[in-house]
Design a protein around this motif. Sequence first.
Motif, PDB file in Angstrom:
ATOM      1  N   ARG A 142       0.850  -1.191   0.000  1.00 44.06           N
ATOM      2  CA  ARG A 142       0.000   0.000   0.000  1.00 44.06           C
ATOM      3  C   ARG A 142       0.881   1.235   0.000  1.00 44.06           C
ATOM      4  O   ARG A 142       1.875   1.282   0.730  1.00 44.06           O
ATOM      5  CB  ARG A 142      -0.915   0.004   1.215  1.00 44.06           C
ATOM      6  N   MET A 143       0.527   2.201  -0.819  1.00 45.00           N
ATOM      7  CA  MET A 143       1.328   3.408  -0.946  1.00 45.00           C
ATOM      8  C   MET A 143       0.473   4.626  -0.608  1.00 45.00           C
ATOM      9  O   MET A 143      -0.420   4.995  -1.363  1.00 45.00           O
ATOM     10  CB  MET A 143       1.896   3.514  -2.362  1.00 45.00           C
ATOM     11  N   ALA A 144       0.781   5.231   0.528  1.00 43.60           N
ATOM     12  CA  ALA A 144       0.012   6.382   0.979  1.00 43.60           C
ATOM     13  C   ALA A 144       0.558   7.683   0.399  1.00 43.60           C
ATOM     14  O   ALA A 144      -0.196   8.505  -0.122  1.00 43.60           O
ATOM     15  CB  ALA A 144       0.004   6.445   2.500  1.00 43.60           C
ATOM     16  N   CYS A 145       1.866   7.887   0.504  1.00 42.92           N
ATOM     17  CA  CYS A 145       2.417   9.176   0.061  1.00 42.92           C
ATOM     18  C   CYS A 145       3.030   9.097  -1.327  1.00 42.92           C
ATOM     19  O   CYS A 145       2.982  10.059  -2.088  1.00 42.92           O
ATOM     20  CB  CYS A 145       3.450   9.687   1.065  1.00 42.92           C
ATOM     21  N   GLY A 146       3.679   7.982  -1.647  1.00 46.19           N
ATOM     22  CA  GLY A 146       4.277   7.812  -2.963  1.00 46.19           C
ATOM     23  C   GLY A 146       5.596   8.530  -3.186  1.00 46.19           C
ATOM     24  O   GLY A 146       6.118   8.528  -4.297  1.00 46.19           O
ATOM     25  N   VAL A 147       6.137   9.112  -2.132  1.00 39.10           N
ATOM     26  CA  VAL A 147       7.392   9.859  -2.283  1.00 39.10           C
ATOM     27  C   VAL A 147       8.458   9.439  -1.262  1.00 39.10           C
ATOM     28  O   VAL A 147       9.463  10.124  -1.106  1.00 39.10           O
ATOM     29  CB  VAL A 147       7.156  11.384  -2.196  1.00 39.10           C
ATOM     30  N   GLY A 148       8.248   8.353  -0.548  1.00 38.32           N
ATOM     31  CA  GLY A 148       9.243   7.868   0.406  1.00 38.32           C
ATOM     32  C   GLY A 148       9.189   8.518   1.772  1.00 38.32           C
ATOM     33  O   GLY A 148      10.111   8.354   2.567  1.00 38.32           O
ATOM     34  N   ALA A 149       8.110   9.226   2.100  1.00 34.71           N
ATOM     35  CA  ALA A 149       8.023   9.944   3.376  1.00 34.71           C
ATOM     36  C   ALA A 149       7.355   9.135   4.487  1.00 34.71           C
ATOM     37  O   ALA A 149       7.754   9.239   5.644  1.00 34.71           O
ATOM     38  CB  ALA A 149       7.281  11.258   3.192  1.00 34.71           C
ATOM     39  N   CYS A 150       6.349   8.331   4.186  1.00 36.92           N
ATOM     40  CA  CYS A 150       5.564   7.687   5.246  1.00 36.92           C
ATOM     41  C   CYS A 150       6.099   6.312   5.653  1.00 36.92           C
ATOM     42  O   CYS A 150       5.745   5.811   6.712  1.00 36.92           O
ATOM     43  CB  CYS A 150       4.111   7.562   4.814  1.00 36.92           C
ATOM     44  N   LEU A 151       6.902   5.696   4.824  1.00 39.55           N
ATOM     45  CA  LEU A 151       7.465   4.358   5.052  1.00 39.55           C
ATOM     46  C   LEU A 151       6.371   3.296   5.204  1.00 39.55           C
ATOM     47  O   LEU A 151       6.582   2.276   5.845  1.00 39.55           O
ATOM     48  CB  LEU A 151       8.415   4.347   6.245  1.00 39.55           C
ATOM     49  N   GLY A 152       5.242   3.530   4.613  1.00 38.73           N
ATOM     50  CA  GLY A 152       4.156   2.558   4.653  1.00 38.73           C
ATOM     51  C   GLY A 152       4.302   1.453   3.630  1.00 38.73           C
ATOM     52  O   GLY A 152       3.556   0.481   3.654  1.00 38.73           O
ATOM     53  N   CYS A 153       5.252   1.574   2.752  1.00 40.76           N
ATOM     54  CA  CYS A 153       5.381   0.615   1.650  1.00 40.76           C
ATOM     55  C   CYS A 153       6.718  -0.121   1.684  1.00 40.76           C
ATOM     56  O   CYS A 153       7.170  -0.609   0.657  1.00 40.76           O
ATOM     57  CB  CYS A 153       5.244   1.344   0.330  1.00 40.76           C
ATOM     58  N   VAL A 154       7.319  -0.193   2.858  1.00 38.52           N
ATOM     59  CA  VAL A 154       8.665  -0.767   2.978  1.00 38.52           C
ATOM     60  C   VAL A 154       8.664  -2.251   2.617  1.00 38.52           C
ATOM     61  O   VAL A 154       7.783  -3.001   3.039  1.00 38.52           O
ATOM     62  CB  VAL A 154       9.197  -0.561   4.407  1.00 38.52           C
TER      63      VAL A 154
ATOM     64  N   VAL B 277      13.664  -0.899   2.104  1.00 34.74           N
ATOM     65  CA  VAL B 277      13.569   0.197   1.132  1.00 34.74           C
ATOM     66  C   VAL B 277      12.101   0.541   0.916  1.00 34.74           C
ATOM     67  O   VAL B 277      11.226  -0.306   1.050  1.00 34.74           O
ATOM     68  CB  VAL B 277      14.220  -0.156  -0.228  1.00 34.74           C
ATOM     69  N   ALA B 278      11.839   1.794   0.609  1.00 42.49           N
ATOM     70  CA  ALA B 278      10.476   2.220   0.278  1.00 42.49           C
ATOM     71  C   ALA B 278      10.192   1.786  -1.159  1.00 42.49           C
ATOM     72  O   ALA B 278      10.876   2.225  -2.083  1.00 42.49           O
ATOM     73  CB  ALA B 278      10.331   3.726   0.436  1.00 42.49           C
ATOM     74  N   SER B 279       9.190   0.922  -1.330  1.00 47.13           N
ATOM     75  CA  SER B 279       8.924   0.396  -2.674  1.00 47.13           C
ATOM     76  C   SER B 279       8.408   1.462  -3.627  1.00 47.13           C
ATOM     77  O   SER B 279       8.567   1.332  -4.837  1.00 47.13           O
ATOM     78  CB  SER B 279       7.957  -0.785  -2.610  1.00 47.13           C
ATOM     79  N   CYS B 280       7.846   2.540  -3.094  1.00 49.44           N
ATOM     80  CA  CYS B 280       7.357   3.598  -3.987  1.00 49.44           C
ATOM     81  C   CYS B 280       8.513   4.358  -4.627  1.00 49.44           C
ATOM     82  O   CYS B 280       8.361   4.924  -5.707  1.00 49.44           O
ATOM     83  CB  CYS B 280       6.446   4.570  -3.245  1.00 49.44           C
ATOM     84  N   VAL B 281       9.673   4.343  -3.977  1.00 48.59           N
ATOM     85  CA  VAL B 281      10.840   5.051  -4.509  1.00 48.59           C
ATOM     86  C   VAL B 281      11.789   4.076  -5.198  1.00 48.59           C
ATOM     87  O   VAL B 281      12.247   4.333  -6.310  1.00 48.59           O
ATOM     88  CB  VAL B 281      11.575   5.810  -3.378  1.00 48.59           C
TER      89      VAL B 281
HETATM   90  S1  FES Z   1       4.094   5.282   0.035  1.00 50.24           S
HETATM   91 FE1  FES Z   1       4.965   6.483   1.586  1.00 50.24          FE
HETATM   92  S2  FES Z   1       6.987   5.801   1.642  1.00 50.24           S
HETATM   93 FE2  FES Z   1       6.148   4.696   0.020  1.00 50.24          FE
END
Ligand code: FES
Length: 67
Positions: A31-43, A51-55
């Motif tokens: 799941r990707m909440a921010c999409g820019v590597g800030a929330c770390l919800g997609c590690v 690693v943040a998968s969105c980045v």
């Molecule tokens: S969606 Fe927030 S760090 Fe990847």
Amino acid sequence: MAGSPKLLDDLRAMLKRSGSHTPVQVIVEERMACGVGACLGCVVFTGEGPVASCVAGPVFDLWAIAS
Ligand code: FES
């Protein structure tokens, strides 16, 4: 291929059983909440650490992702 961690584990096990050394790229379904590597919800956890998968992804080498 895109898939859940369980599906990726099963694919990894199947390839190991077959002796295949074919490079495989997969898309993780985090799941990707921010999409820019800030929330770390997609590690995702790799051999080089988390690693943040969105980045860094969402496409990864199957063998680089920790099971
Ligand atoms: S969606 Fe927030 S760090 Fe990847």
